[in-house]
Design a protein around this motif. Sequence first.
Motif, PDB file in Angstrom:
ATOM      1  N   ASP A 334      -8.549  13.979   4.650  1.00 32.20           N
ATOM      2  CA  ASP A 334      -8.605  13.727   3.211  1.00 32.20           C
ATOM      3  C   ASP A 334      -8.374  12.237   2.994  1.00 32.20           C
ATOM      4  OD1 ASP A 334      -8.369  13.562   0.490  1.00 32.20           O
ATOM      5  OD2 ASP A 334      -6.595  14.848   0.323  1.00 32.20           O
ATOM      6  N   HIS A 335      -9.412  11.542   2.538  1.00 36.91           N
ATOM      7  CA  HIS A 335      -9.335  10.094   2.391  1.00 36.91           C
ATOM      8  C   HIS A 335      -8.984   9.645   0.968  1.00 36.91           C
ATOM      9  CE1 HIS A 335     -12.231  10.252   5.982  1.00 36.91           C
ATOM     10  NE2 HIS A 335     -11.068   9.843   6.433  1.00 36.91           N
ATOM     11  N   THR A 336      -8.626  10.584   0.100  1.00 37.69           N
ATOM     12  CA  THR A 336      -8.409  10.226  -1.305  1.00 37.69           C
ATOM     13  C   THR A 336      -7.138   9.403  -1.521  1.00 37.69           C
ATOM     14  OG1 THR A 336      -7.310  12.350  -1.720  1.00 37.69           O
ATOM     15  CG2 THR A 336      -9.682  12.228  -2.165  1.00 37.69           C
ATOM     16  N   SER A 337      -6.217   9.431  -0.564  1.00 33.56           N
ATOM     17  CA  SER A 337      -4.970   8.676  -0.730  1.00 33.56           C
ATOM     18  C   SER A 337      -4.774   7.666   0.395  1.00 33.56           C
ATOM     19  CB  SER A 337      -3.771   9.640  -0.797  1.00 33.56           C
ATOM     20  OG  SER A 337      -3.864  10.483  -1.921  1.00 33.56           O
ATOM     21  N   ILE A 338      -5.874   7.185   0.951  1.00 30.22           N
ATOM     22  CA  ILE A 338      -5.797   6.167   1.997  1.00 30.22           C
ATOM     23  C   ILE A 338      -5.568   4.796   1.356  1.00 30.22           C
ATOM     24  CG2 ILE A 338      -7.069   4.944   3.788  1.00 30.22           C
ATOM     25  CD1 ILE A 338      -6.248   7.719   4.649  1.00 30.22           C
ATOM     26  N   PRO A 339      -4.496   4.112   1.714  1.00 26.45           N
ATOM     27  CA  PRO A 339      -4.247   2.786   1.128  1.00 26.45           C
ATOM     28  C   PRO A 339      -5.005   1.695   1.877  1.00 26.45           C
ATOM     29  CG  PRO A 339      -2.432   3.385   2.561  1.00 26.45           C
ATOM     30  CD  PRO A 339      -3.396   4.552   2.581  1.00 26.45           C
ATOM     31  N   ARG A 340      -5.130   0.550   1.234  1.00 26.08           N
ATOM     32  CA  ARG A 340      -5.710  -0.619   1.891  1.00 26.08           C
ATOM     33  C   ARG A 340      -5.001  -1.866   1.367  1.00 26.08           C
ATOM     34  NH1 ARG A 340     -10.189   0.633  -1.827  1.00 26.08           N
ATOM     35  NH2 ARG A 340     -10.330  -1.003  -3.428  1.00 26.08           N
ATOM     36  N   VAL A 341      -4.997  -2.895   2.198  1.00 23.88           N
ATOM     37  CA  VAL A 341      -4.350  -4.152   1.820  1.00 23.88           C
ATOM     38  C   VAL A 341      -5.227  -5.321   2.260  1.00 23.88           C
ATOM     39  CG1 VAL A 341      -2.299  -5.608   2.004  1.00 23.88           C
ATOM     40  CG2 VAL A 341      -2.066  -3.116   2.142  1.00 23.88           C
ATOM     41  N   THR A 342      -5.416  -6.276   1.386  1.00 27.80           N
ATOM     42  CA  THR A 342      -6.012  -7.556   1.736  1.00 27.80           C
ATOM     43  C   THR A 342      -4.868  -8.560   1.808  1.00 27.80           C
ATOM     44  OG1 THR A 342      -8.117  -7.038   0.669  1.00 27.80           O
ATOM     45  CG2 THR A 342      -7.610  -9.363   1.013  1.00 27.80           C
ATOM     46  N   TYR A 343      -4.720  -9.204   2.974  1.00 27.27           N
ATOM     47  CA  TYR A 343      -3.516  -9.992   3.242  1.00 27.27           C
ATOM     48  C   TYR A 343      -3.662 -11.468   2.885  1.00 27.27           C
ATOM     49  CZ  TYR A 343      -1.968  -5.776   5.600  1.00 27.27           C
ATOM     50  OH  TYR A 343      -1.606  -4.480   5.871  1.00 27.27           O
ATOM     51  N   THR A 344      -4.342 -11.724   1.785  1.00 24.68           N
ATOM     52  CA  THR A 344      -4.312 -13.075   1.232  1.00 24.68           C
ATOM     53  C   THR A 344      -2.935 -13.301   0.596  1.00 24.68           C
ATOM     54  OG1 THR A 344      -5.325 -12.129  -0.755  1.00 24.68           O
ATOM     55  CG2 THR A 344      -6.791 -13.255   0.798  1.00 24.68           C
ATOM     56  N   ASP A 345      -2.718 -14.491   0.100  1.00 28.97           N
ATOM     57  CA  ASP A 345      -1.474 -14.778  -0.618  1.00 28.97           C
ATOM     58  C   ASP A 345      -1.863 -15.256  -2.014  1.00 28.97           C
ATOM     59  OD1 ASP A 345       1.053 -15.427  -1.437  1.00 28.97           O
ATOM     60  OD2 ASP A 345       1.321 -17.133  -0.076  1.00 28.97           O
ATOM     61  N   PRO A 346      -1.732 -14.421  -3.046  1.00 30.70           N
ATOM     62  CA  PRO A 346      -1.062 -13.124  -3.076  1.00 30.70           C
ATOM     63  C   PRO A 346      -1.886 -12.007  -2.410  1.00 30.70           C
ATOM     64  CG  PRO A 346      -2.072 -13.552  -5.204  1.00 30.70           C
ATOM     65  CD  PRO A 346      -2.256 -14.804  -4.390  1.00 30.70           C
ATOM     66  N   ALA A 349      -3.056  -4.816  -2.760  1.00 30.40           N
ATOM     67  CA  ALA A 349      -2.866  -3.501  -2.157  1.00 30.40           C
ATOM     68  C   ALA A 349      -3.361  -2.438  -3.127  1.00 30.40           C
ATOM     69  CB  ALA A 349      -1.389  -3.273  -1.836  1.00 30.40           C
ATOM     70  N   HIS A 350      -3.972  -1.395  -2.577  1.00 29.28           N
ATOM     71  CA  HIS A 350      -4.577  -0.383  -3.453  1.00 29.28           C
ATOM     72  C   HIS A 350      -4.538   0.993  -2.791  1.00 29.28           C
ATOM     73  CE1 HIS A 350      -7.283   1.401  -6.390  1.00 29.28           C
ATOM     74  NE2 HIS A 350      -7.912   1.950  -5.365  1.00 29.28           N
ATOM     75  N   VAL A 351      -4.424   2.020  -3.628  1.00 28.61           N
ATOM     76  CA  VAL A 351      -4.569   3.404  -3.190  1.00 28.61           C
ATOM     77  C   VAL A 351      -5.247   4.198  -4.296  1.00 28.61           C
ATOM     78  CG1 VAL A 351      -2.299   4.152  -4.083  1.00 28.61           C
ATOM     79  CG2 VAL A 351      -3.374   5.406  -2.198  1.00 28.61           C
ATOM     80  N   GLY A 352      -6.071   5.155  -3.916  1.00 27.19           N
ATOM     81  CA  GLY A 352      -6.728   6.021  -4.895  1.00 27.19           C
ATOM     82  C   GLY A 352      -7.872   5.344  -5.606  1.00 27.19           C
ATOM     83  N   GLU A 353      -8.081   5.737  -6.856  1.00 27.04           N
ATOM     84  CA  GLU A 353      -9.205   5.234  -7.625  1.00 27.04           C
ATOM     85  C   GLU A 353      -8.833   3.959  -8.380  1.00 27.04           C
ATOM     86  OE1 GLU A 353     -11.782   8.927  -9.114  1.00 27.04           O
ATOM     87  OE2 GLU A 353      -9.651   9.218  -9.512  1.00 27.04           O
ATOM     88  N   THR A 354      -9.783   3.068  -8.498  1.00 25.35           N
ATOM     89  CA  THR A 354      -9.581   1.895  -9.330  1.00 25.35           C
ATOM     90  C   THR A 354      -9.710   2.309 -10.793  1.00 25.35           C
ATOM     91  OG1 THR A 354     -11.925   1.296  -9.375  1.00 25.35           O
ATOM     92  CG2 THR A 354     -10.591   0.417  -7.550  1.00 25.35           C
ATOM     93  N   GLU A 355      -9.333   1.405 -11.682  1.00 18.89           N
ATOM     94  CA  GLU A 355      -9.463   1.687 -13.111  1.00 18.89           C
ATOM     95  C   GLU A 355     -10.914   2.013 -13.464  1.00 18.89           C
ATOM     96  OE1 GLU A 355      -8.979  -0.617 -17.430  1.00 18.89           O
ATOM     97  OE2 GLU A 355      -8.125  -1.514 -15.608  1.00 18.89           O
ATOM     98  N   LYS A 389      -0.466  -2.200 -11.331  1.00 16.76           N
ATOM     99  CA  LYS A 389      -1.277  -1.412 -12.247  1.00 16.76           C
ATOM    100  C   LYS A 389      -1.329   0.026 -11.729  1.00 16.76           C
ATOM    101  CE  LYS A 389      -5.340  -2.921 -13.758  1.00 16.76           C
ATOM    102  NZ  LYS A 389      -6.801  -3.231 -13.801  1.00 16.76           N
ATOM    103  N   ILE A 390      -1.026   0.960 -12.602  1.00 16.66           N
ATOM    104  CA  ILE A 390      -1.097   2.380 -12.263  1.00 16.66           C
ATOM    105  C   ILE A 390      -2.070   3.046 -13.229  1.00 16.66           C
ATOM    106  CG2 ILE A 390       0.177   4.535 -11.990  1.00 16.66           C
ATOM    107  CD1 ILE A 390       2.723   2.876 -11.625  1.00 16.66           C
ATOM    108  N   GLY A 400      -4.644   6.446  -9.261  1.00 18.09           N
ATOM    109  CA  GLY A 400      -4.797   5.279  -8.400  1.00 18.09           C
ATOM    110  C   GLY A 400      -3.790   4.221  -8.794  1.00 18.09           C
ATOM    111  N   ALA A 401      -3.595   3.270  -7.907  1.00 16.99           N
ATOM    112  CA  ALA A 401      -2.652   2.199  -8.199  1.00 16.99           C
ATOM    113  C   ALA A 401      -3.032   0.956  -7.404  1.00 16.99           C
ATOM    114  CB  ALA A 401      -1.225   2.623  -7.858  1.00 16.99           C
ATOM    115  N   SER A 402      -2.777  -0.188  -7.987  1.00 18.43           N
ATOM    116  CA  SER A 402      -3.031  -1.462  -7.330  1.00 18.43           C
ATOM    117  C   SER A 402      -1.861  -2.397  -7.590  1.00 18.43           C
ATOM    118  CB  SER A 402      -4.321  -2.107  -7.852  1.00 18.43           C
ATOM    119  OG  SER A 402      -5.448  -1.312  -7.600  1.00 18.43           O
ATOM    120  N   ILE A 403      -1.599  -3.247  -6.622  1.00 22.64           N
ATOM    121  CA  ILE A 403      -0.605  -4.309  -6.794  1.00 22.64           C
ATOM    122  C   ILE A 403      -1.211  -5.592  -6.250  1.00 22.64           C
ATOM    123  CG2 ILE A 403       1.701  -5.161  -6.225  1.00 22.64           C
ATOM    124  CD1 ILE A 403       2.574  -2.280  -5.773  1.00 22.64           C
ATOM    125  N   VAL A 404      -1.126  -6.651  -7.014  1.00 19.22           N
ATOM    126  CA  VAL A 404      -1.470  -7.972  -6.509  1.00 19.22           C
ATOM    127  C   VAL A 404      -0.232  -8.830  -6.643  1.00 19.22           C
ATOM    128  CG1 VAL A 404      -2.389  -8.746  -8.744  1.00 19.22           C
ATOM    129  CG2 VAL A 404      -3.064  -9.938  -6.652  1.00 19.22           C
TER     130      VAL A 404
END
Length: 470
Positions: A334-346, A349-355, A389-390, A400-404
């Motif tokens: 089930d890939h619906t809750s797979i997180p991902r991160v782009t390691y730039t600065d800032p 990070a994201h999980v689930g659906e985008t807005e 953002k949630i 879904g949720a995202s953090i920058v």
Amino acid sequence: METIKTDICVIGAGSGGLSVAAGAAQMGAKTVLIEKGKMGGDCLNYGCVPSKSLLAAAKRAQSFRSGEAFGIKAQEPVVDFAQVHAHVESVIAAIAPNDSVERFEGLGVKVIQAAARFTGPRTLEAGGYEITARRFVIATGSRAAVPPIRGLGDVSYLTNETLFELTECPTHLLIIGGGPIGMEMAQAHKRLGAEVTVIEAGKALGKEDPEFAGIALTALRREGVTIHEERGAEKVEKTASGIAVTLAGGERVEGSHLLVAAGRTPNLEELGLEEAGVDYERSGITVDARLRSSNKKIFAIGDAAGGPQFTHVAGYHAGIVIRNALFRLPAKADHTSIPRVTYTDPEIAHVGETEEEARARYGRVEVLRWPFAENDRAQAEKQIEGMAKIVTDSHGRILGASIVGAHAGELLQPLVLAKANGLKVSALASAVVPYPTLTEVSKRAAGSYYTPTLYSMKTRLLVRFLRLFG
């Protein structure tokens, strides 16, 4: 040719393959592991480990330039790129024993260091052995895709497999591809002393929430990274001093080195998949929810399976395969809750659906935000650039949720847990988190779901009414 009969034969000693082999062997299954390249695969040798090690060095360099806000005189760091390279190599060397032939042979795994090719639905050949197995697992990973750009085949260019061999900092690094790899390496090399130009045919960081991608890209541009968006590379050619790329529209950019970071392609050639009765496409092997190929005795995991291309996904797939292959349990990925991160600065990070995805699917959604600028720890650390953002449905269930922002990848975990377990924002809003920490950002975002109700006129009237009773 010597014959081996085994329970599980794993092709590929990257993250996913190693996890399957170690788990199967320790659970009592006869296990064969085949790897034609380096143990540890792409992640250890050419991907996650060296790239994050380089980013760590770049962050230390950048700290020299950013001390004035704390009363510390800023200065340009003296970067010894050969020592940076040595640091990257030392990190790989520290982790390598965990992935070594010796360790896996110690676990009882038969390790064959050779290329593998299926000769039938239940057999393959590798290193002078003919191997018959009850179950096969294809975990061959992926490599850098080479886009069809005129002249690219006539020049010397870098990919993630050769970038970390450099012992001298490029004078001007040109990067084709504005995805996570391209942008991470752009910032790292800029901070370590190179001029950097990124060329992206579409939107840079195009898979991320546009609002959050914009925050990260603004930070990179502020540091001096040049980013060309929606202007792909049309031609590449040698110059007297290095290399030149002609962009759509005719602009010509010259540099000393070229990095191609324009996506990935699975390593499936020469496996003999046709002989094994395994269906596949350019994107990967066709698998069902249990990660079985069209030959139900053969599984595919990680990048080879054509899904999300992350090391942690390969590890997750390994657990699914173990349950299916050893215990005959119908476990499904089930890939619906797979997180991902782009390691730039800032970081992003994201999980689930985008807005955008959630609105397209559900129509009406709630979007909760909380800025780093209103977090006391972020203010103390001068890391106020960012936001949580949630996205929830009308009942407060997290879609879904995202953090920058700083440490976004670490801060995402409570949101991953909530999303994976179908929790509502109330679970996050009611949790007690230590003060002052950045984790308050997601708690505050969750709590904002209740703000309209808590501070409404109805609530005011209720409080006034209850006042009458003492």
